[in-house]
Design an enzyme around this catalytic site. Structure first.
Site, PDB file in Angstrom:
ATOM      1  N   HIS A  16      29.672  26.637  48.681  1.00 50.94           N
ATOM      2  CA  HIS A  16      30.362  27.931  48.857  1.00 50.94           C
ATOM      3  C   HIS A  16      31.504  27.994  47.846  1.00 50.94           C
ATOM      4  CE1 HIS A  16      31.742  31.327  51.647  1.00 50.94           C
ATOM      5  NE2 HIS A  16      32.608  31.311  50.655  1.00 50.94           N
ATOM      6  N   HIS A  18      33.777  30.462  44.892  1.00 48.82           N
ATOM      7  CA  HIS A  18      34.121  31.724  44.219  1.00 48.82           C
ATOM      8  C   HIS A  18      34.476  31.415  42.772  1.00 48.82           C
ATOM      9  CE1 HIS A  18      34.277  34.164  47.901  1.00 48.82           C
ATOM     10  NE2 HIS A  18      34.697  33.057  48.471  1.00 48.82           N
ATOM     11  N   ARG A  20      34.617  34.164  40.568  1.00 46.65           N
ATOM     12  CA  ARG A  20      35.141  35.442  40.048  1.00 46.65           C
ATOM     13  C   ARG A  20      34.452  35.809  38.729  1.00 46.65           C
ATOM     14  NH1 ARG A  20      36.760  36.143  45.128  1.00 46.65           N
ATOM     15  NH2 ARG A  20      38.704  35.117  45.645  1.00 46.65           N
ATOM     16  N   ASN A  44      30.896  38.354  45.787  1.00 42.43           N
ATOM     17  CA  ASN A  44      31.838  39.445  46.069  1.00 42.43           C
ATOM     18  C   ASN A  44      32.704  39.794  44.863  1.00 42.43           C
ATOM     19  OD1 ASN A  44      33.031  36.906  46.515  1.00 42.43           O
ATOM     20  ND2 ASN A  44      34.615  37.754  47.846  1.00 42.43           N
ATOM     21  N   LYS A  99      24.414  36.616  50.871  1.00 37.42           N
ATOM     22  CA  LYS A  99      25.670  36.473  51.615  1.00 37.42           C
ATOM     23  C   LYS A  99      26.012  37.779  52.323  1.00 37.42           C
ATOM     24  CE  LYS A  99      29.848  34.873  52.708  1.00 37.42           C
ATOM     25  NZ  LYS A  99      30.950  34.644  51.781  1.00 37.42           N
ATOM     26  N   HIS A 138      29.944  35.390  56.383  1.00 40.96           N
ATOM     27  CA  HIS A 138      31.385  35.239  56.643  1.00 40.96           C
ATOM     28  C   HIS A 138      31.588  35.757  58.057  1.00 40.96           C
ATOM     29  CE1 HIS A 138      35.804  35.568  55.375  1.00 40.96           C
ATOM     30  NE2 HIS A 138      35.748  35.922  56.638  1.00 40.96           N
ATOM     31  N   HIS A 172      32.167  28.508  55.918  1.00 40.80           N
ATOM     32  CA  HIS A 172      33.556  28.057  56.071  1.00 40.80           C
ATOM     33  C   HIS A 172      34.045  28.158  57.518  1.00 40.80           C
ATOM     34  CE1 HIS A 172      34.149  32.351  55.825  1.00 40.80           C
ATOM     35  NE2 HIS A 172      34.011  32.395  54.519  1.00 40.80           N
ATOM     36  N   ASP A 244      34.794  26.892  49.372  1.00 41.35           N
ATOM     37  CA  ASP A 244      35.408  28.238  49.423  1.00 41.35           C
ATOM     38  C   ASP A 244      36.604  28.297  48.475  1.00 41.35           C
ATOM     39  OD1 ASP A 244      35.702  30.887  50.133  1.00 41.35           O
ATOM     40  OD2 ASP A 244      36.761  30.480  51.991  1.00 41.35           O
ATOM     41  N   HIS A 248      43.252  32.678  42.579  1.00 37.92           N
ATOM     42  CA  HIS A 248      44.025  33.900  42.320  1.00 37.92           C
ATOM     43  C   HIS A 248      45.141  33.505  41.356  1.00 37.92           C
ATOM     44  CE1 HIS A 248      42.232  36.267  45.595  1.00 37.92           C
ATOM     45  NE2 HIS A 248      42.315  35.193  46.351  1.00 37.92           N
ATOM     46  N   ALA A 260      44.314  36.129  49.821  1.00 35.80           N
ATOM     47  CA  ALA A 260      43.765  35.008  50.590  1.00 35.80           C
ATOM     48  C   ALA A 260      42.906  34.113  49.713  1.00 35.80           C
ATOM     49  CB  ALA A 260      42.944  35.550  51.757  1.00 35.80           C
TER      50      ALA A 260
END
Lengths: 342, 342
Positions: A16, A18, A20, A44, A99, A138, A172, A244, A248, A260
């Protein structure tokens, strides 16, 4: 030399992740690619990855960002109830899972599912079930922040019952309620992050407020962390590591209205090594948690990659290309000594 | 004209206020002094206010910062178990209460009480009881952040039983457990902030993380907020308004490791007016909550001051001298039209 001074992990997988897009993708993709054999990539983006063309193009951008590292991005689509069988057949070979986000529940999830009407979801989920495409979820309601995941368990159960051959992965997980659901339904699986094995809400908001430990789902109570630790350290066969890890830029975390996400990709394996050793868990359980269980559940044959960790103090950098990692500037006991390709 | 278009409050009192010291004191003291008749001033400076000389000097610094405004600072001492009767007799006329902090529980509380041994506390608390000095307590254990206040209720009960004539004020209560304790012991009282009447943990950490809503005790669950609202809106006679307004410079809130405290002093009465009106609570209950109950409990005769609020949109500034208030840059429905001295 005691066994725990050196730990070798075979083909670690982050189930899992991210990554981006754009500049951020280029800044952080190698952090995962260096030490993981592969990772399940969350869809996402803005807009969400929801067509074959978007999956293929996103995968190409990831491979470009990864550069010379050997790494497989296991791609996912952003679930939409309108996905039909012919579309799913056409995209099947490009993805490892789909997902599902409840609408508005986390970063860039506005286009997700509202309500969980089984008949509305049936065409897409039956086709996924028939085609062997796992459904990653999720699992949070829009209830009170500490209750959202526990409230969602009844939806997991409804889906697991209605689609008994669909592999449903509770992503998660953070609560004892989700851990308990694992053993009640044959087709429920779970990923667990390294940070939820280490922290509770006390670490986020019990002293000073710690924005770099703020994530969704939020870290829960001590008894929840204990339940997660138990299934991870014993390598429960339905549980996989999924970081996860969610980058950022610093300003989006240290501000009025902090985004988050905890960034753990470059330190996840080191933290897991320390966690398993300090809890006296067998190292074969660590291997199962970070790779073997995922291979069985997803039916993967990962790239050959051996990661050798050594018990040597490692000073976590204050930033990786503008992104503040978990435990920035702190020292941990394990460091990555070598990565070998097979 | 409906009654709620204009609200007159007589001698509003803030029974729990942080004014800090030095530059910050000068930056924010007038925000309270303009609209409150008086306030109970917390003693957790560095070092804490714990001698007669320190109380007198701090009060003088406050009066200087307040300038021309008419305002009474009700001074407090930082509780130490070593306070003896002759010391308390000597300082009695300079203070309105003594504030007890469990050690290390909030900003500048390192010198507080560890353990609550009744016999160790007896000399000081019996003397306070005999001299009629109320004991204000920050009631949290060092347990899990969501449980700390509920866990402390047993200590409130132990103290209330051991010292039945001592007025014990449970400061800034946030839980249904503390509300319930009010009616079980004649000598337990409470202050409630305006922010704990408005927010839950959802507002702090349910969406983006909101550092300007982070405080100690942390905002709790919806059912806790409901219990607080009930005793405030019905003006339970043992409950008083205490803002716990706590200024920190912006950089100390929007950073890695955000300080605890919500700054509400300049907007507390406007927010309370809106809260009582929107909940259809009688305005005499608002008067009791913001002044009359405190006068009875503390035996105060406040300065005459009439604050007239009007139902007119008020744009909360983004900052007051470098301090970000609650709901910065948002619009609320009540504004302070006039302050009359009598």
């Amino acid at each position: 030399m005691p066994a725990t001074t050196q730990i070798t992990l075979n083909a670690p997988l982050d189930m899992h992740l991210h990554l981006r897009d754009g500049e951020m993708l280029h800044n952080i993709a190698k952090a995962s690619a260096k030490t993981f054999s592969g990772a399940v990539i969350m869809p996402n983006l803005v807009p969400p990855v929801s067509s074959k063309e978007e999956v293929v193009a996103y995968k190409a951008r990831i491979m470009e960002a990864v550069g010379d590292e050997k790494f497989i991005p296991y791609m996912t689509l952003f679930f939409k109830p309108g996905y039909n069988r012919s579309f799913l057949e056409s995209v099947k070979d490009e993805i490892s899972a789909i997902k599902l986000y409840p609408a508005g529940i986390t970063t860039n999830s506005e286009g997700g599912v509202s309500g969980f009407d089984i008949e509305e979801l049936r065409p897409a989920l039956e086709a996924m079930s028939d085609l062997g495409i796992p459904l990653c979820i999720h699992g949070e309601t829009n209830g009170f922040v500490m209750d959202r995941e526990a409230e969602f368990v009844s939806i997991y159960e409804k889906l697991a019952t209605a689609f008994p051959n669909l592999k449903i992965i509770m992503e998660h997980i953070t609560t004892k309620e989700s851990v308990a659901a694992l053993d009640r339904f044959e087709n429920l699986y779970a990923t667990i992050t390294v940070h939820h094995l280490m922290i509770t809400l006390d670490d986020v908001a019990g002293g000073m407020l710690q924005p770099h430990l703020f994530c969704k789902p939020i870290a829960k109570r001590p008894e929840d962390r204990e339940a997660l630790l138990k299934v991870a350290l014993t390598a429960h066969p339905k549980v996989m590591f999924g970081s996860d890890s969610a980058p950022h830029p610093r300003h989006a975390k240290e501000s009025c209205g902090c985004a988050a996400g905890v960034f753990t990709a470059p330190i996840a394996l080191q933290l897991l090594a320390e966690l398993f050793v300090s809890n006296n868990a067998p190292l074969e359980n660590l291997q199962a948690f970070v790779s073997d269980n995922a291979r069985h559940i997803y039916g993967l044959t990962p790239l050959k990659k051996e990661v050798i960790l050594e018990r040597t103090p490692f000073n976590i950098p204050s930033e990786y290309n503008g992104v503040v990692p978990m435990h920035a500037s702190e020292t941990i006991n394990y460091t990555i000594k070598e990565v070998r390709y097979g």
